[in-house]
Design a protein around this motif. Structure first.
Motif, PDB file in Angstrom:
ATOM      1  N   ASP A   1       0.830  -1.206   0.000  1.00  0.00           N
ATOM      2  CA  ASP A   1       0.000   0.000   0.000  1.00  0.00           C
ATOM      3  C   ASP A   1       0.865   1.257   0.000  1.00  0.00           C
ATOM      4  N   VAL A   2       1.951   1.222   0.763  1.00  0.00           N
ATOM      5  CA  VAL A   2       2.884   2.353   0.781  1.00  0.00           C
ATOM      6  C   VAL A   2       3.403   2.586  -0.635  1.00  0.00           C
ATOM      7  N   LEU A   3       3.785   1.493  -1.312  1.00  0.00           N
ATOM      8  CA  LEU A   3       4.306   1.603  -2.681  1.00  0.00           C
ATOM      9  C   LEU A   3       3.250   2.124  -3.649  1.00  0.00           C
ATOM     10  N   LYS A   4       2.002   1.749  -3.443  1.00  0.00           N
ATOM     11  CA  LYS A   4       0.907   2.244  -4.299  1.00  0.00           C
ATOM     12  C   LYS A   4       0.830   3.774  -4.193  1.00  0.00           C
ATOM     13  N   PHE A   5       0.863   4.292  -2.964  1.00  0.00           N
ATOM     14  CA  PHE A   5       0.798   5.750  -2.768  1.00  0.00           C
ATOM     15  C   PHE A   5       2.069   6.424  -3.282  1.00  0.00           C
ATOM     16  N   TRP A   6       3.208   5.800  -3.033  1.00  0.00           N
ATOM     17  CA  TRP A   6       4.508   6.349  -3.460  1.00  0.00           C
ATOM     18  C   TRP A   6       4.552   6.445  -4.987  1.00  0.00           C
ATOM     19  N   ASN A   7       4.168   5.366  -5.661  1.00  0.00           N
ATOM     20  CA  ASN A   7       4.200   5.347  -7.131  1.00  0.00           C
ATOM     21  C   ASN A   7       3.187   6.317  -7.722  1.00  0.00           C
ATOM     22  N   ARG A   8       2.052   6.458  -7.086  1.00  0.00           N
ATOM     23  CA  ARG A   8       1.050   7.431  -7.535  1.00  0.00           C
ATOM     24  C   ARG A   8       1.663   8.840  -7.534  1.00  0.00           C
ATOM     25  N   ALA A   9       2.406   9.163  -6.485  1.00  0.00           N
ATOM     26  CA  ALA A   9       3.057  10.478  -6.398  1.00  0.00           C
ATOM     27  C   ALA A   9       4.133  10.626  -7.471  1.00  0.00           C
ATOM     28  N   LEU A  10       4.908   9.561  -7.697  1.00  0.00           N
ATOM     29  CA  LEU A  10       5.952   9.613  -8.725  1.00  0.00           C
ATOM     30  C   LEU A  10       5.379   9.828 -10.117  1.00  0.00           C
ATOM     31  N   GLU A  11       4.154   9.355 -10.321  1.00  0.00           N
ATOM     32  CA  GLU A  11       3.486   9.501 -11.624  1.00  0.00           C
ATOM     33  C   GLU A  11       2.722  10.822 -11.736  1.00  0.00           C
ATOM     34  N   GLY A  12       2.946  11.732 -10.790  1.00  0.00           N
ATOM     35  CA  GLY A  12       2.325  13.049 -10.859  1.00  0.00           C
ATOM     36  C   GLY A  12       1.058  13.193 -10.045  1.00  0.00           C
ATOM     37  N   GLY A  13       0.681  12.153  -9.307  1.00  0.00           N
ATOM     38  CA  GLY A  13      -0.524  12.209  -8.480  1.00  0.00           C
ATOM     39  C   GLY A  13      -0.261  12.865  -7.135  1.00  0.00           C
ATOM     40  N   ARG A  14      -1.206  12.660  -6.228  1.00  0.00           N
ATOM     41  CA  ARG A  14      -1.119  13.249  -4.887  1.00  0.00           C
ATOM     42  C   ARG A  14       0.205  12.916  -4.212  1.00  0.00           C
ATOM     43  N   LYS A  15       0.748  13.863  -3.495  1.00  0.00           N
ATOM     44  CA  LYS A  15       1.993  13.676  -2.737  1.00  0.00           C
ATOM     45  C   LYS A  15       1.675  13.327  -1.289  1.00  0.00           C
ATOM     46  N   SER A  16       0.484  12.804  -1.070  1.00  0.00           N
ATOM     47  CA  SER A  16       0.018  12.426   0.263  1.00  0.00           C
ATOM     48  C   SER A  16      -1.090  11.394   0.086  1.00  0.00           C
ATOM     49  N   PHE A  17      -1.528  10.841   1.204  1.00  0.00           N
ATOM     50  CA  PHE A  17      -2.721  10.001   1.153  1.00  0.00           C
ATOM     51  C   PHE A  17      -3.585  10.307   2.363  1.00  0.00           C
ATOM     52  N   ARG A  18      -4.872  10.130   2.178  1.00  0.00           N
ATOM     53  CA  ARG A  18      -5.834  10.393   3.252  1.00  0.00           C
ATOM     54  C   ARG A  18      -6.034   9.141   4.092  1.00  0.00           C
ATOM     55  N   ARG A  19      -6.332   9.325   5.340  1.00  0.00           N
ATOM     56  CA  ARG A  19      -6.588   8.199   6.252  1.00  0.00           C
ATOM     57  C   ARG A  19      -7.699   7.314   5.690  1.00  0.00           C
ATOM     58  N   GLU A  20      -8.682   7.928   5.047  1.00  0.00           N
ATOM     59  CA  GLU A  20      -9.803   7.172   4.492  1.00  0.00           C
ATOM     60  C   GLU A  20      -9.376   6.225   3.371  1.00  0.00           C
ATOM     61  N   GLU A  21      -8.200   6.461   2.773  1.00  0.00           N
ATOM     62  CA  GLU A  21      -7.703   5.585   1.711  1.00  0.00           C
ATOM     63  C   GLU A  21      -7.103   4.291   2.275  1.00  0.00           C
ATOM     64  N   LEU A  22      -6.872   4.251   3.568  1.00  0.00           N
ATOM     65  CA  LEU A  22      -6.275   3.070   4.185  1.00  0.00           C
ATOM     66  C   LEU A  22      -7.341   2.022   4.482  1.00  0.00           C
ATOM     67  N   ASP A  23      -6.941   0.782   4.485  1.00  0.00           N
ATOM     68  CA  ASP A  23      -7.833  -0.340   4.761  1.00  0.00           C
ATOM     69  C   ASP A  23      -8.197  -0.329   6.244  1.00  0.00           C
ATOM     70  N   SER A  24      -9.464  -0.106   6.550  1.00  0.00           N
ATOM     71  CA  SER A  24      -9.892  -0.001   7.952  1.00  0.00           C
ATOM     72  C   SER A  24      -9.745  -1.316   8.714  1.00  0.00           C
ATOM     73  N   SER A  25      -9.591  -2.426   8.006  1.00  0.00           N
ATOM     74  CA  SER A  25      -9.367  -3.689   8.713  1.00  0.00           C
ATOM     75  C   SER A  25      -7.955  -3.764   9.280  1.00  0.00           C
ATOM     76  N   TYR A  26      -7.111  -2.797   8.918  1.00  0.00           N
ATOM     77  CA  TYR A  26      -5.745  -2.728   9.443  1.00  0.00           C
ATOM     78  C   TYR A  26      -5.587  -1.697  10.562  1.00  0.00           C
ATOM     79  N   ILE A  27      -6.683  -1.315  11.185  1.00  0.00           N
ATOM     80  CA  ILE A  27      -6.584  -0.466  12.372  1.00  0.00           C
ATOM     81  C   ILE A  27      -6.025  -1.324  13.494  1.00  0.00           C
ATOM     82  N   ILE A  28      -5.015  -0.804  14.169  1.00  0.00           N
ATOM     83  CA  ILE A  28      -4.349  -1.538  15.252  1.00  0.00           C
ATOM     84  C   ILE A  28      -5.028  -1.207  16.566  1.00  0.00           C
TER      85      ILE A  28
END
Length: 181
Positions: A128-155
């Motif tokens: 998931d980190v790589l998905k957001f990182w690559n999105r930024a490298l391709e000109g997309g958002r340079k951040s991600f919102r908490r809502e974009e994270l999988d809620s089943s991974y709340i610790i």
């Protein structure tokens, strides 16, 4: 060269909780995970208080924690965020590269991000980190919102083990098995 005291105490509460958690995991023989210190060279020392007042980083660090969970090599970095949007500039290129290389060696790498504004902690798998990182490298958002994270991974954050990340790691391992990662 970056100054050692320029970051203040950012992230120290999260690290204290993770250190407590890792000590608990070690005592219960669940995992052996340790904080990796960042090598520094002191420049100024307060001799009366025995404190380093100014230093510089000797080299780029990898991630905050490395260890083994019941035969599975793990590494992760701990990050705090005071808003609902996590800036990718808080992750360094050398950390991404290390996490990718760690995964290529059949290890599990991830971030633990604590969103202090809502008191929620997330396990963020490397993929998931790589998905957001690559999105930024391709000109997309340079951040991600908490809502974009999988809620089943709340610790779960509990009083017994502050940040119980082994449950979410187990969930990640199950998903990896299902999809053949």
């Amino acid at each position: 060269m970056p100054s050692w005291n320029s970051r203040g105490l950012r992230g120290s509460m999260l690290e204290e909780a993770l250190n407590y958690t890792n000590n608990k995991y070690r005592q219960e023989k669940l995992a052996l995970v340790q904080k990796i210190p960042t090598p520094i060279t002191p420049i100024e020392i307060d001799k009366q208080k025995h404190h380093i007042t100014l230093a510089y980083f000797e080299q780029k660090s990898t991630v905050d924690y490395i260890g083994n969970v019941q035969g599975i090599p793990v590494c992760f970095d701990a990050k705090e965020c005071a808003t609902g949007t996590f800036p990718l500039q808080n992750i360094h290129n050398h950390q991404i590269k290390f996490m990718e290389e760690f995964e290529n060696q059949n290890g599990i790498s991830f971030l633990i991000i604590y969103f202090s504004n809502v008191d929620i902690c997330y396990y963020v798998p490397c993929r998931d980190v790589l998905k957001f990182w690559n999105r930024a490298l391709e000109g997309g958002r340079k951040s991600f919102r908490r809502e974009e994270l999988d809620s089943s991974y709340i610790i779960k954050i509990t009083n017994q083990i502050f940040i119980h990340y082994l449950e979410t790691l187990s969930k990640d391992l199950d998903i990896r098995d299902e999809v053949g990662l």
